[in-house]
Design a protein around this motif. Structure first.
Motif, PDB file in Angstrom:
ATOM      1  N   GLY A 168       0.708  -1.124   0.120  1.00  8.74           N
ATOM      2  CA  GLY A 168      -0.216   0.281  -0.065  1.00  8.74           C
ATOM      3  C   GLY A 168       1.360   1.285  -0.287  1.00  8.74           C
ATOM      4  N   LEU A 169       1.395   1.550   1.041  1.00  9.36           N
ATOM      5  CA  LEU A 169       3.024   2.955   0.828  1.00  9.36           C
ATOM      6  C   LEU A 169       3.310   2.752  -0.398  1.00  9.36           C
ATOM      7  CD1 LEU A 169       3.592   4.371   3.707  1.00  9.36           C
ATOM      8  CD2 LEU A 169       5.685   2.627   3.572  1.00  9.36           C
ATOM      9  N   GLU A 170       3.452   1.389  -1.168  1.00 10.01           N
ATOM     10  CA  GLU A 170       4.241   1.827  -1.929  1.00 10.01           C
ATOM     11  C   GLU A 170       3.573   2.333  -3.156  1.00 10.01           C
ATOM     12  OE1 GLU A 170       4.883  -0.319  -0.200  1.00 10.01           O
ATOM     13  OE2 GLU A 170       7.213  -0.856   0.069  1.00 10.01           O
ATOM     14  N   ILE A 171       2.151   1.352  -3.547  1.00 10.45           N
ATOM     15  CA  ILE A 171       1.457   2.138  -4.693  1.00 10.45           C
ATOM     16  C   ILE A 171       0.781   3.775  -3.912  1.00 10.45           C
ATOM     17  CG2 ILE A 171      -1.403   1.965  -5.419  1.00 10.45           C
ATOM     18  CD1 ILE A 171      -0.341  -1.070  -5.258  1.00 10.45           C
ATOM     19  N   VAL A 172       0.211   3.921  -3.157  1.00 14.28           N
ATOM     20  CA  VAL A 172       0.103   5.381  -2.734  1.00 14.28           C
ATOM     21  C   VAL A 172       0.966   6.342  -3.206  1.00 14.28           C
ATOM     22  CG1 VAL A 172      -0.674   7.045  -1.204  1.00 14.28           C
ATOM     23  CG2 VAL A 172      -1.832   4.804  -1.405  1.00 14.28           C
ATOM     24  N   ASP A 174       3.565   6.032  -5.592  1.00 13.36           N
ATOM     25  CA  ASP A 174       3.767   6.499  -6.349  1.00 13.36           C
ATOM     26  C   ASP A 174       2.602   7.476  -7.666  1.00 13.36           C
ATOM     27  OD1 ASP A 174       5.183   5.064  -8.786  1.00 13.36           O
ATOM     28  OD2 ASP A 174       3.154   4.630  -9.481  1.00 13.36           O
ATOM     29  N   LEU A 175       0.992   6.722  -6.738  1.00 11.63           N
ATOM     30  CA  LEU A 175      -0.007   7.578  -7.185  1.00 11.63           C
ATOM     31  C   LEU A 175       0.077   9.253  -6.761  1.00 11.63           C
ATOM     32  CD1 LEU A 175      -2.921   5.131  -6.260  1.00 11.63           C
ATOM     33  CD2 LEU A 175      -2.109   5.985  -8.556  1.00 11.63           C
ATOM     34  N   HIS A 176       1.024   9.877  -5.694  1.00 14.16           N
ATOM     35  CA  HIS A 176       1.060  10.367  -4.930  1.00 14.16           C
ATOM     36  C   HIS A 176       1.688  11.538  -5.810  1.00 14.16           C
ATOM     37  CE1 HIS A 176       1.570  13.966  -2.296  1.00 14.16           C
ATOM     38  NE2 HIS A 176       3.134  13.849  -2.212  1.00 14.16           N
ATOM     39  N   ALA A 177       3.320  10.599  -6.711  1.00 18.64           N
ATOM     40  CA  ALA A 177       4.705  11.757  -7.162  1.00 18.64           C
ATOM     41  C   ALA A 177       3.829  11.707  -8.801  1.00 18.64           C
ATOM     42  CB  ALA A 177       5.117  10.008  -7.544  1.00 18.64           C
ATOM     43  N   ARG A 178       2.216  11.148  -9.222  1.00 17.72           N
ATOM     44  CA  ARG A 178       1.946  11.137 -10.066  1.00 17.72           C
ATOM     45  C   ARG A 178       0.963  12.757 -10.132  1.00 17.72           C
ATOM     46  NH1 ARG A 178       2.625   6.900 -13.684  1.00 17.72           N
ATOM     47  NH2 ARG A 178       3.236   5.421 -12.310  1.00 17.72           N
ATOM     48  N   GLY A 179       0.366  13.015  -8.821  1.00 20.96           N
ATOM     49  CA  GLY A 179      -0.071  14.347  -8.254  1.00 20.96           C
ATOM     50  C   GLY A 179      -1.586  13.849  -8.695  1.00 20.96           C
ATOM     51  N   GLU A 180      -1.965  12.907  -7.716  1.00 23.11           N
ATOM     52  CA  GLU A 180      -3.245  12.056  -8.122  1.00 23.11           C
ATOM     53  C   GLU A 180      -3.464  12.560  -5.901  1.00 23.11           C
ATOM     54  OE1 GLU A 180      -3.888   8.632  -9.673  1.00 23.11           O
ATOM     55  OE2 GLU A 180      -2.651   8.300 -10.984  1.00 23.11           O
ATOM     56  N   LYS A 181      -4.771  13.049  -6.329  1.00 29.33           N
ATOM     57  CA  LYS A 181      -5.506  13.191  -4.889  1.00 29.33           C
ATOM     58  C   LYS A 181      -5.557  11.573  -4.913  1.00 29.33           C
ATOM     59  CE  LYS A 181      -7.547  16.365  -5.572  1.00 29.33           C
ATOM     60  NZ  LYS A 181      -8.152  17.936  -4.427  1.00 29.33           N
ATOM     61  N   LEU A 190      -4.061   2.507   9.029  1.00 31.86           N
ATOM     62  CA  LEU A 190      -3.226   2.195   7.492  1.00 31.86           C
ATOM     63  C   LEU A 190      -3.601   3.431   7.327  1.00 31.86           C
ATOM     64  CD1 LEU A 190      -1.791   0.705   6.176  1.00 31.86           C
ATOM     65  CD2 LEU A 190      -3.552  -1.019   5.114  1.00 31.86           C
ATOM     66  N   GLY A 191      -5.127   3.592   7.070  1.00 33.32           N
ATOM     67  CA  GLY A 191      -4.111   5.342   5.571  1.00 33.32           C
ATOM     68  C   GLY A 191      -3.620   5.991   6.365  1.00 33.32           C
ATOM     69  N   ASN A 192      -3.921   6.749   7.921  1.00 36.00           N
ATOM     70  CA  ASN A 192      -3.141   7.283   8.390  1.00 36.00           C
ATOM     71  C   ASN A 192      -1.776   7.102   8.462  1.00 36.00           C
ATOM     72  OD1 ASN A 192      -2.826   9.470   9.991  1.00 36.00           O
ATOM     73  ND2 ASN A 192      -2.721   8.650  12.109  1.00 36.00           N
ATOM     74  N   TYR A 193      -1.670   5.815   8.537  1.00 35.11           N
ATOM     75  CA  TYR A 193       0.291   5.730   8.924  1.00 35.11           C
ATOM     76  C   TYR A 193       0.403   5.921   7.010  1.00 35.11           C
ATOM     77  CZ  TYR A 193       4.478   2.750   7.998  1.00 35.11           C
ATOM     78  OH  TYR A 193       5.430   2.001   7.841  1.00 35.11           O
ATOM     79  N   THR A 198       4.146   8.678   3.018  1.00 37.32           N
ATOM     80  CA  THR A 198       4.559   9.581   1.845  1.00 37.32           C
ATOM     81  C   THR A 198       3.349  11.192   1.343  1.00 37.32           C
ATOM     82  OG1 THR A 198       1.867   9.068   1.213  1.00 37.32           O
ATOM     83  CG2 THR A 198       3.294   7.068   0.785  1.00 37.32           C
ATOM     84  N   GLY A 199       3.054  11.679   2.556  1.00 39.44           N
ATOM     85  CA  GLY A 199       2.582  13.579   2.216  1.00 39.44           C
ATOM     86  C   GLY A 199       1.230  12.843   1.597  1.00 39.44           C
ATOM     87  N   ALA A 200       0.877  12.266   0.641  1.00 33.45           N
ATOM     88  CA  ALA A 200       0.034  11.921  -0.088  1.00 33.45           C
ATOM     89  C   ALA A 200      -0.889  13.020   0.944  1.00 33.45           C
ATOM     90  CB  ALA A 200      -0.758  10.610  -0.735  1.00 33.45           C
TER      91      ALA A 200
END
Ligand code: 13P
Ligand code: SF4
Length: 375
Positions: A168-172, A174-181, A190-193, A198-200
């Motif tokens: 989950g951490l790696e996927i989020v 990656d999505l964050h790096a692509r600018g996705e909310k 888990l979401g909070n962690y 990631t700072g997403a």
């Protein structure tokens, strides 16, 4: 963050059962003689049915041993999904909880998927009904929908991505790096962690796992003072105050890896106590202590063991193989749609593993673990 919904554990929905009912249905431990007979019968039935046993680390040690010795697997939810998909057996018997059986069926619609008890569910799944989740998604159409594996097929069918705690951490990230909310469901811890790491930009559904939610930061800190040499292993479904004390945060497989690889003799473990069987086998000579769920701040509903995982026993496993009942069915249209986010995750996980192996950066290998302190 919006507080969307709190989980009402004891409200059975549809076929699923609440905590009290689950504990009441946990099978009695068989005598040593009955155990031997049941295991022999199960081995023969697995051969007769050309079936393979896919078990989670939280189920009874006897079931884990049977899975290992009969060519099945004992694994975390990501590996269970992969193993079931790739295995040639015509029948998969999933010893775990319902979302694991459904994931297996979605990935292998032509296989027969059986479970010892179809009512073995999960508080995260119960706390995220598909209709309410769809309304949540509709209210936030600009967000990429990421759901945890611990959800129904219908919730997955609404998602862009499915993740497990091991990727989950790696996927989020990656999505964050692509600018996705991100719209995230259902586990808020888990979401909070993941959000913190990631700072997403993540909007969180407010579900919890009733097992991990019971771990207590205050009591864990006191226990750590008693055993200053111990390393603390924590599953990220645990509350923030518990995660904050961890030496290692990771999925079940990642925590077992950590127990083997870390240079410590003693570990305090904050996850379902079913995992201790595998940890003791994988790291003989090391000592494992259960993290506290009780103490001054206790409201313990589970005492570190999942009531729904505990519904899996030798007798109902033999019974399901004998009679072929308790088959998992997923509506084909929902299954087809739910497969998209699962396949995305599995493809991402394979690419990630190859990238890590090619770079030689083993610290980023998701088959290893995440060290909170080093991040
Ligand atoms: P893993 O993905 O780590 O196996 O976790 C599944 C689960 O239900 C933990 O409570
Ligand atoms: Fe669900 Fe928690 Fe049980 Fe895992 S341990 S299956 S998250 S209730």
């Amino acid at each position: 963050m919006e507080a969307i919904r709190s989980v009402e554990y004891d409200r059975p929905q549809g076929l699923t059962c609440g905590v009290g009912e689950a504990w009441a249905r946990v099978p009695d431990a068989p005598s040593p003689e009955q155990k031997r007979e049941l295991k022999e019968r199960i081995r023969a039935l697995l051969r007769r049915e050309e079936a393979v046993l896919v078990a989670h680390y939280y189920v009874d040690a006897e079931l884990q041993e049977l899975a290992d010795e009969t060519g099945g697997c004992v694994a975390d939810s990501l590996e269970m999904a992969r193993f079931g998909r790739d295995h040639a057996a015509k029948t998969l018997v999933v010893a775990g909880v319902r979302f694991m059986g459904e994931t297996a069926k979605i990935l292998s619609p032509d296989k027969r998927v059986l479970m010892p008890d179809l009512d073995a569910t999960c508080s995260l799944d119960l706390g995220c009904p598909a209709d309410e989740f769809a309304a949540f998604c509709d209210a936030h159409p600009d967000r990429t929908v990421v759901v945890y594996a611990n959800t129904s097929a219908a919730v997955k069918a609404r998602a862009d991505w499915m993740v497990t705690s091991s990727i989950g951490l790696e996927i989020v990230a990656d999505l964050h790096a692509r600018g996705e909310k991100i719209l995230w469901a259902p586990d808020r811890h888990l979401g909070n962690y993941i959000q913190k790491k990631t700072g997403a930009d993540m909007l969180l559904w407010q579900g919890t796992c009733l097992v991990h939610d019971e771990f207590k930061g205050i009591e864990l800190d006191l226990l750590r003072n008693e055993y200053p040499d111990a390393k603390i292993l924590v599953h990220p479904e645990s509350p923030e105050g518990v995660v904050a004390l961890a030496d290692v945060v990771g999925s079940t497989t990642q925590l077992i890896d950590a127990a083997v690889k870390l240079d410590a003799k003693r570990f305090i473990v904050a996850t379902d106590l079913g995992i201790l069987h595998k940890m003791r086998l994988a790291a003989p000579g090391k000592t494992f202590i259960e993290a506290p769920t009780a103490g001054n701040s206790a409201t313990c509903k589970s005492c570190a063991h999942c009531p729904w995982m505990a519904m899996n026993g030798l007798a109902n496993l033999a019974e399901v193989l004998e009679r072929g009942h308790n088959e998992i069915h997923v509506d084909p249209a929902i299954g087809l749609r739910a497969r998209l986010p699962i396949d995305r995750m599995l493809d991402f996980a394979s690419r990630h593993k190859k990238r890590v192996q090619a770079s030689g950066d083993l610290a980023k290998d998701t088959s290893l673990f995440t060290n909170v302190g080093a991040a």
